[in-house]
Design a protein around this motif. Structure first.
Motif, PDB file in Angstrom:
ATOM      1  N   LEU A 166      13.020   4.296 -23.435  1.00  0.00           N
ATOM      2  CA  LEU A 166      11.867   3.967 -24.285  1.00  0.00           C
ATOM      3  C   LEU A 166      10.914   5.145 -24.387  1.00  0.00           C
ATOM      4  N   ALA A 167      10.705   5.835 -23.287  1.00  0.00           N
ATOM      5  CA  ALA A 167       9.808   6.997 -23.303  1.00  0.00           C
ATOM      6  C   ALA A 167      10.344   8.079 -24.237  1.00  0.00           C
ATOM      7  N   GLU A 168      11.651   8.306 -24.203  1.00  0.00           N
ATOM      8  CA  GLU A 168      12.251   9.293 -25.108  1.00  0.00           C
ATOM      9  C   GLU A 168      12.074   8.879 -26.565  1.00  0.00           C
ATOM     10  N   ASP A 169      12.300   7.595 -26.849  1.00  0.00           N
ATOM     11  CA  ASP A 169      12.125   7.093 -28.214  1.00  0.00           C
ATOM     12  C   ASP A 169      10.682   7.262 -28.677  1.00  0.00           C
ATOM     13  N   VAL A 170       9.750   6.897 -27.810  1.00  0.00           N
ATOM     14  CA  VAL A 170       8.334   7.012 -28.151  1.00  0.00           C
ATOM     15  C   VAL A 170       7.969   8.469 -28.398  1.00  0.00           C
ATOM     16  N   MET A 171       8.454   9.347 -27.536  1.00  0.00           N
ATOM     17  CA  MET A 171       8.150  10.769 -27.686  1.00  0.00           C
ATOM     18  C   MET A 171       8.706  11.295 -29.015  1.00  0.00           C
ATOM     19  N   GLN A 172       9.941  10.927 -29.319  1.00  0.00           N
ATOM     20  CA  GLN A 172      10.554  11.371 -30.580  1.00  0.00           C
ATOM     21  C   GLN A 172       9.755  10.862 -31.782  1.00  0.00           C
ATOM     22  N   ASP A 173       9.401   9.571 -31.743  1.00  0.00           N
ATOM     23  CA  ASP A 173       8.612   8.998 -32.839  1.00  0.00           C
ATOM     24  C   ASP A 173       7.258   9.681 -32.974  1.00  0.00           C
ATOM     25  N   ALA A 174       6.668  10.029 -31.842  1.00  0.00           N
ATOM     26  CA  ALA A 174       5.372  10.705 -31.865  1.00  0.00           C
ATOM     27  C   ALA A 174       5.495  12.098 -32.496  1.00  0.00           C
ATOM     28  N   PHE A 175       6.563  12.808 -32.182  1.00  0.00           N
ATOM     29  CA  PHE A 175       6.765  14.128 -32.801  1.00  0.00           C
ATOM     30  C   PHE A 175       6.995  13.996 -34.299  1.00  0.00           C
ATOM     31  N   VAL A 176       7.780  13.004 -34.703  1.00  0.00           N
ATOM     32  CA  VAL A 176       8.004  12.791 -36.135  1.00  0.00           C
ATOM     33  C   VAL A 176       6.672  12.532 -36.827  1.00  0.00           C
ATOM     34  N   LYS A 177       5.862  11.659 -36.230  1.00  0.00           N
ATOM     35  CA  LYS A 177       4.546  11.349 -36.789  1.00  0.00           C
ATOM     36  C   LYS A 177       3.669  12.605 -36.823  1.00  0.00           C
ATOM     37  N   ALA A 178       3.692  13.377 -35.750  1.00  0.00           N
ATOM     38  CA  ALA A 178       2.877  14.592 -35.682  1.00  0.00           C
ATOM     39  C   ALA A 178       3.280  15.581 -36.769  1.00  0.00           C
ATOM     40  N   PHE A 179       4.583  15.769 -36.973  1.00  0.00           N
ATOM     41  CA  PHE A 179       5.025  16.711 -37.997  1.00  0.00           C
ATOM     42  C   PHE A 179       4.715  16.208 -39.406  1.00  0.00           C
ATOM     43  N   LYS A 180       4.712  14.887 -39.593  1.00  0.00           N
ATOM     44  CA  LYS A 180       4.325  14.339 -40.899  1.00  0.00           C
ATOM     45  C   LYS A 180       2.833  14.513 -41.161  1.00  0.00           C
ATOM     46  N   LYS A 181       2.041  14.438 -40.094  1.00  0.00           N
ATOM     47  CA  LYS A 181       0.578  14.498 -40.226  1.00  0.00           C
ATOM     48  C   LYS A 181       0.000  15.849 -39.820  1.00  0.00           C
ATOM     49  N   ILE A 182       0.838  16.850 -39.657  1.00  0.00           N
ATOM     50  CA  ILE A 182       0.362  18.128 -39.132  1.00  0.00           C
ATOM     51  C   ILE A 182      -0.665  18.786 -40.064  1.00  0.00           C
ATOM     52  N   ALA A 183      -0.631  18.460 -41.317  1.00  0.00           N
ATOM     53  CA  ALA A 183      -1.628  19.006 -42.242  1.00  0.00           C
ATOM     54  C   ALA A 183      -3.039  18.550 -41.864  1.00  0.00           C
ATOM     55  N   SER A 184      -3.138  17.422 -41.167  1.00  0.00           N
ATOM     56  CA  SER A 184      -4.455  16.926 -40.758  1.00  0.00           C
ATOM     57  C   SER A 184      -4.966  17.607 -39.495  1.00  0.00           C
ATOM     58  N   TYR A 185      -4.106  18.395 -38.839  1.00  0.00           N
ATOM     59  CA  TYR A 185      -4.541  19.126 -37.644  1.00  0.00           C
ATOM     60  C   TYR A 185      -5.411  20.298 -38.086  1.00  0.00           C
ATOM     61  N   LYS A 186      -6.662  20.276 -37.656  1.00  0.00           N
ATOM     62  CA  LYS A 186      -7.640  21.291 -38.086  1.00  0.00           C
ATOM     63  C   LYS A 186      -7.962  22.317 -37.006  1.00  0.00           C
ATOM     64  N   GLY A 187      -7.443  22.117 -35.800  1.00  0.00           N
ATOM     65  CA  GLY A 187      -7.691  23.081 -34.739  1.00  0.00           C
ATOM     66  C   GLY A 187      -8.990  22.859 -33.990  1.00  0.00           C
ATOM     67  N   ASN A 188      -9.628  21.699 -34.181  1.00  0.00           N
ATOM     68  CA  ASN A 188     -10.872  21.394 -33.456  1.00  0.00           C
ATOM     69  C   ASN A 188     -10.608  21.220 -31.966  1.00  0.00           C
ATOM     70  N   VAL A 189      -9.418  20.764 -31.624  1.00  0.00           N
ATOM     71  CA  VAL A 189      -8.969  20.635 -30.237  1.00  0.00           C
ATOM     72  C   VAL A 189      -7.648  21.398 -30.146  1.00  0.00           C
ATOM     73  N   THR A 190      -7.168  21.599 -28.937  1.00  0.00           N
ATOM     74  CA  THR A 190      -5.883  22.282 -28.803  1.00  0.00           C
ATOM     75  C   THR A 190      -4.785  21.418 -29.419  1.00  0.00           C
ATOM     76  N   PHE A 191      -3.720  22.065 -29.822  1.00  0.00           N
ATOM     77  CA  PHE A 191      -2.604  21.326 -30.395  1.00  0.00           C
ATOM     78  C   PHE A 191      -2.053  20.337 -29.380  1.00  0.00           C
ATOM     79  N   GLY A 192      -1.974  20.753 -28.118  1.00  0.00           N
ATOM     80  CA  GLY A 192      -1.473  19.878 -27.059  1.00  0.00           C
ATOM     81  C   GLY A 192      -2.298  18.610 -26.917  1.00  0.00           C
ATOM     82  N   ALA A 193      -3.627  18.735 -26.990  1.00  0.00           N
ATOM     83  CA  ALA A 193      -4.509  17.566 -26.890  1.00  0.00           C
ATOM     84  C   ALA A 193      -4.317  16.654 -28.099  1.00  0.00           C
ATOM     85  N   TRP A 194      -4.179  17.242 -29.273  1.00  0.00           N
ATOM     86  CA  TRP A 194      -3.964  16.476 -30.503  1.00  0.00           C
ATOM     87  C   TRP A 194      -2.645  15.713 -30.408  1.00  0.00           C
ATOM     88  N   LEU A 195      -1.606  16.385 -29.958  1.00  0.00           N
ATOM     89  CA  LEU A 195      -0.294  15.765 -29.822  1.00  0.00           C
ATOM     90  C   LEU A 195      -0.297  14.696 -28.734  1.00  0.00           C
TER      91      LEU A 195
END
Length: 185
Positions: free
Chosen positions: A47-76
């Motif tokens: 389940l953790a692997e599935d959640v992590m994979q889904d989170a990365f997919v979501k992050a890459f879909k929404k990466i345009a919304s990442y503005k750099g106000n926090v570190t990428f690691g914190a955002w992810l």
């Protein structure tokens, strides 16, 4: 040689252009840490692997919304935590029902443990708690969320968050004391 920050910024730019090679590099940089976060919530490797994979997919879909106000690691990390909680809700593991009108919440400011109690024993004690307490304890004590943020993410009130934290701390203390008595250390 480029600094880590410059490398991250370049990879993020490439990811915003949907470049698979950059996505893979960013994934490889963060997958282990994000898996650990997901595992803390899911308690199941698959389940953790599935959640992590889904989170990365979501992050890459929404990466345009990442503005750099926090570190990428914190955002992810926030995406992984939210994905974990969404999965718990979806599986109906997370069940929170309380009559909040009758709760008398007292903030527990005296939560100290003995010097011989290790971080590992505390984490083990947290893991043994009911889901509702474990989630709040993890988010508050380990992830550093405040009660307002916990309430928002879990869909509960701040009063409920405070109550779960107070009761969870009490249960962790009891667990540690019982283990100390039983194991004699």
């Amino acid at each position: 040689m480029k600094s880590t920050k410059q490398l991250h910024q370049q990879l993020i730019k490439e990811c915003k252009r949907q470049k698979p090679k950059a996505q893979l590099q960013l994934y490889n940089m963060y997958c282990k840490a994000m898996f650990q976060i997901a595992y803390r919530y899911m308690k199941d490797i698959n389940l953790a692997e599935d959640v992590m994979q889904d989170a990365f997919v979501k992050a890459f879909k929404k990466i345009a919304s990442y503005k750099g106000n926090v570190t990428f690691g914190a955002w992810l990390k926030k995406i992984v935590i939210n994905q974990s909680i969404d999965e718990l809700k979806r599986k109906k593991i997370l069940t929170i029902s309380m009559n909040e009108e009758v709760l008398n919440v007292v903030e527990d400011t005296d939560w100290e443990v003995e010097d011989d109690v290790t971080k590992e024993r505390i984490l083990q004690a947290i893991e043994k708690q009911k889901e509702k307490y474990r989630l709040v304890l993890t988010m508050y004590l380990i992830e550093g969320f405040d009660h307002n943020e916990i309430a928002e993410v879990l869909g509960i009130t701040e009063v409920t968050s405070r109550t779960h934290l107070m009761r969870g701390k009490k249960l962790v203390k009891e667990y540690l004391n019982k283990k100390k008595y039983v194991e004699g250390y």
